[in-house]
Enzyme design. Structure first.
Site, short mmCIF file in Angstrom:
data_model
loop_
_atom_site.label_atom_id
_atom_site.label_comp_id
_atom_site.label_asym_id
_atom_site.label_seq_id
_atom_site.Cartn_x
_atom_site.Cartn_y
_atom_site.Cartn_z
N SER A 217 -27.65 36.72 95.41
CA SER A 217 -29.09 36.98 95.24
C SER A 217 -29.62 36.01 94.19
O SER A 217 -29.13 35.95 93.07
CB SER A 217 -29.33 38.44 94.85
OG SER A 217 -28.62 38.79 93.70
N GLY A 219 -32.85 35.59 93.00
CA GLY A 219 -34.17 35.91 92.47
C GLY A 219 -35.25 35.53 93.47
O GLY A 219 -35.19 35.91 94.65
N ALA A 220 -36.21 34.70 93.02
CA ALA A 220 -37.31 34.27 93.88
C ALA A 220 -36.79 33.43 95.06
O ALA A 220 -37.45 33.30 96.08
CB ALA A 220 -38.33 33.48 93.08
N GLY A 221 -35.56 32.88 94.93
CA GLY A 221 -34.96 32.09 95.99
C GLY A 221 -34.38 32.92 97.11
O GLY A 221 -33.83 32.39 98.08
N GLY A 222 -34.45 34.26 97.02
CA GLY A 222 -33.97 35.14 98.08
C GLY A 222 -32.47 35.26 98.10
O GLY A 222 -31.82 35.24 97.05
N GLY A 248 -31.68 44.16 92.61
CA GLY A 248 -30.32 43.87 93.10
C GLY A 248 -29.70 45.08 93.76
O GLY A 248 -28.97 44.95 94.76
N ASP A 249 -29.97 46.27 93.23
CA ASP A 249 -29.43 47.50 93.82
C ASP A 249 -30.06 47.76 95.18
O ASP A 249 -29.39 48.23 96.10
CB ASP A 249 -29.66 48.69 92.87
CG ASP A 249 -29.04 48.44 91.49
OD1 ASP A 249 -28.00 47.75 91.43
OD2 ASP A 249 -29.60 48.91 90.49
#
Lengths: 309, 309
Positions: A217, A219-222, A248-249
Site C-alpha cells: 500500500s 498511500g496516494a499511489g494506491g 491500511g486495515d
C-alpha cells in the site's frame, strides 16, 4: 467465517483539543473510545461488509473488559479473545482541531507469559478449523517471541487456510519466513524490510523472501500487487484529503473479503482501494464512508504492471 | 480526621516518551497510573504526614473502580466517594524525556445529574460532623452548578468546620462569596480573579471578596499569607529544579495539617513551603521527597509582610 488475530489489542482513545502545544495543559473538548488493534479494525470493516468474523488474540484487565463489552456490541463479530493476567494497552490519538494533525501515543501492551502464549497457539489451531481465511495483524505485546508470526503462518498453511500477514519491523522480517499467502506492507515497512525505497523493486524483493503474493500500500499511489496470477497497480481517482488512520486495515479487509468471495485480483484490488479511500474520507477515524465507498468503486483504475528487471 | 472534597476525581496517567513531536506516532516507554484530582492528592500527602483523611466527591465507571482500588491501598485514607452513573475522567501527562517538559491532557469528567449532586450535598453534610477541617479542591465536573463551592463553604461554616478552597476560574469567583476560612490561589488564579498581576495587591483584593485568610502560592516566590493574625511571606531557600506537578496540593496539605495541629501561622507556612519544595524535587510527580522535606524545613525563611496601601 474469517479469523483475525490481534495479539496486541488496544482500547483506542481519541482526544480532540483546540491546539496541541507541547509543555502546556489542555482541556480535552471531546473524548471517544473504541476497541482497537489492527486485527480488530479489520474485523469491524469485514463485519460492516456483511462477513462473519471471529476476533482472537489477547485481552486483560479493566481496559480489556471495556474492549470486549464494545466488541460484542458489533453485529457479525464473534469474540474469541484469550484472557491474560496483564492489562490491555491503551492508545491515545490527540487530534489538533486547528491543524487537523493527529499525535499518536501507544502503550506497549501487557506482558504475555510463556504459558499464555502456549495456550493461545492451541486456541488458534482450533479456531482455524472453521474459517476460510485468517489475517495476522499488528505489533506483538511484550513476552510474545519475535518469531511468533512465522509459527502462526505455518499453522495456518498446514490447516490449508489462506493467511495474510500485516505487521512491521522484526515481526515482519521473521514472519515472512513462514511463507504467508499474502503480505500487505506499506511503503515504510517495505523499505525497512528490503532496504529499497523503490516500491516495485522492494515488493519483488519481499516476494522473494517468502510471500506468495505481496500487496504494497503506497498511500496516494494506491496498491501495487505482485501475485502468482499477475501484477497490477490499483489507484484511487484523486489525491484524498482526510484522516489516513485505519486506511491500511480497510485495505486488508478488502483483500480478505475479495479472497473468500473468490473475486479476480483486479476486483479485489478495486474493493481494497475504494475501502481504503472511503476510510480516509470518513469523519470518524477508522470507519469508512459507505456512500463514498460505493461511488469510488467505479472510479478506481487497475492497470497491469510489468515486472522490473 | 480531615475531609477532602474532589468533585472531579481523575485517574492520572503518566506517559514517558523519548521526545514528543506533534503529528508523529510515539511508542510510550513507561506507563504509570494513580488516583488523582486535587483533593485526592492533598489527602495522599496528609496521609503520608500521619493524618487520618476521608476522601469524598464523585466517582464512576471502570476508571472510577480502578481509582477506588488504588485509593483504598493507601494507609490512613478512608474512601467516602459517591458513585455516579458517568465515568471518572482520565488525565494524561506526557513527559518528554529529552526536554523534561510535561504536556497535560485533561478529560472534562462525567456528567453529574441534579439527583447525584443533591445526594452528594447530603453525604457531605453528614461527613462534616466528624471532621476537624475540610478542603474543597479542583474543577467541577459537567452538571455541577458553578456556584457549588459557595454552598459547600457555607455548609462547612454552619457546621463550624474550618474550610479551605482551592479552585480556579468561575468556581473560584463564585465560591469566594461563601466566605471560606482559607483561600489558596496561585498567581495565575489570583490575577484572573482580581485583574491584578501585583501579588500583594491581588491577595488583599481576594481577601476583600470574602476569604478570611488568603495564602497565595507564587511558585519560586513561595507563599504570601494575609491572615487575621498577621501577614507573612515564606520563601524556599533557593530556586528549585524539578516537576511542579502537585506542588500546590502539597501546599494545601501543609496548611491543613498545620491548622488541625494548631500551629502558629509562621510554622504552618514553613511546613507548606517545605512540602511544596520537596514535591518539586521528588522524582515521582506529586509525591514529596521526605528527606528533602525534613532538610528544607529548617531553611524556609518566613518574614512579616507589611500591608499594601
Amino acid at each position: 467465517m474469517i479469523l483475525t488475530v490481534t495479539l496486541n489489542t488496544a482500547l483506542d482513545i481519541t482526544y480532540r483539543v483546540p491546539a496541541l502545544r507541547p509543555g502546556a495543559s489542555h482541556r480535552v473538548t471531546e473524548v471517544s473510545e473504541r476497541p482497537g488493534g489492527k486485527g480488530v479494525n479489520v474485523a469491524r470493516v469485514l463485519a460492516a461488509l456483511g462477513h462473519e468474523v471471529t476476533v482472537t488474540g489477547f485481552t486483560g484487565g479493566l481496559t480489556g473488559r471495556l474492549l470486549r463489552e464494545r466488541l460484542t456490541a458489533i453485529p457479525g463479530l464473534t469474540d474469541a479473545l484469550l484472557p491474560v493476567s496483564g492489562t490491555t494497552r491503551r492508545t491515545v490519538a490527540v487530534v489538533d482541531e486547528r491543524s487537523g494533525t493527529t499525535t499518536q501515543l501507544n502503550e506497549p501492551g501487557p506482558a504475555v507469559s510463556p504459558a499464555e502464549w502456549q495456550a493461545f497457539q492451541e486456541v488458534y489451531e482450533d479456531l482455524l478449523k472453521g474459517v476460510s481465511a485468517v489475517a495476522l495483524c499488528g505489533s506483538l505485546p511484550p513476552g510474545v517471541p519475535v518469531g511468533a508470526y512465522a509459527g502462526l503462518v505455518r499453522t495456518a498453511r498446514a490447516a490449508k487456510v489462506p493467511v495474510l500477514l500485516d505487521t512491521s519491523g522484526s515481526p515482519l522480517r521473521r514472519g515472512i519466513a513462514g511463507r504467508p499467502d499474502i503480505l500487505k506492507p506499506n511503503a515504510e515497512e517495505l523499505a525497512e524490510l528490503t532496504g529499497s525505497h523503490e516500491p516495485l523493486r522492494a515488493t519483488q524483493d519481499a516476494r522473494r523472501r517468502g510471500a506468495s503474493t505481496v500487496v504494497a500500500s503506497l498511500g496516494a499511489g494506491g496498491l501495487l500487487a505482485l501475485t502468482p496470477d499477475g501484477n497490477w497497480r490499483a489507484t484511487p481517482p484523486s489525491r484524498l484529503r482526510g484522516n489516513p488512520t485505519g486506511a491500511g486495515d480497510s485495505t486488508v479487509a478488502g483483500l480478505l473479503s475479495g479472497l473468500v468471495e473468490r473475486l479476480p485480483w483486479p476486483d479485489r484490488l478495486t474493493r481494497a482501494v475504494a475501502l481504503s479511500a472511503a476510510t480516509v474520507l470518513s469523519p470518524t477515524a477508522g470507519d469508512f464512508d459507505r456512500t463514498a465507498y460505493e461511488e469510488l468503486r467505479s472510479r478506481v483504475v487497475v492497470a497491469a504492471e510489468a515486472s522490473a528487471a
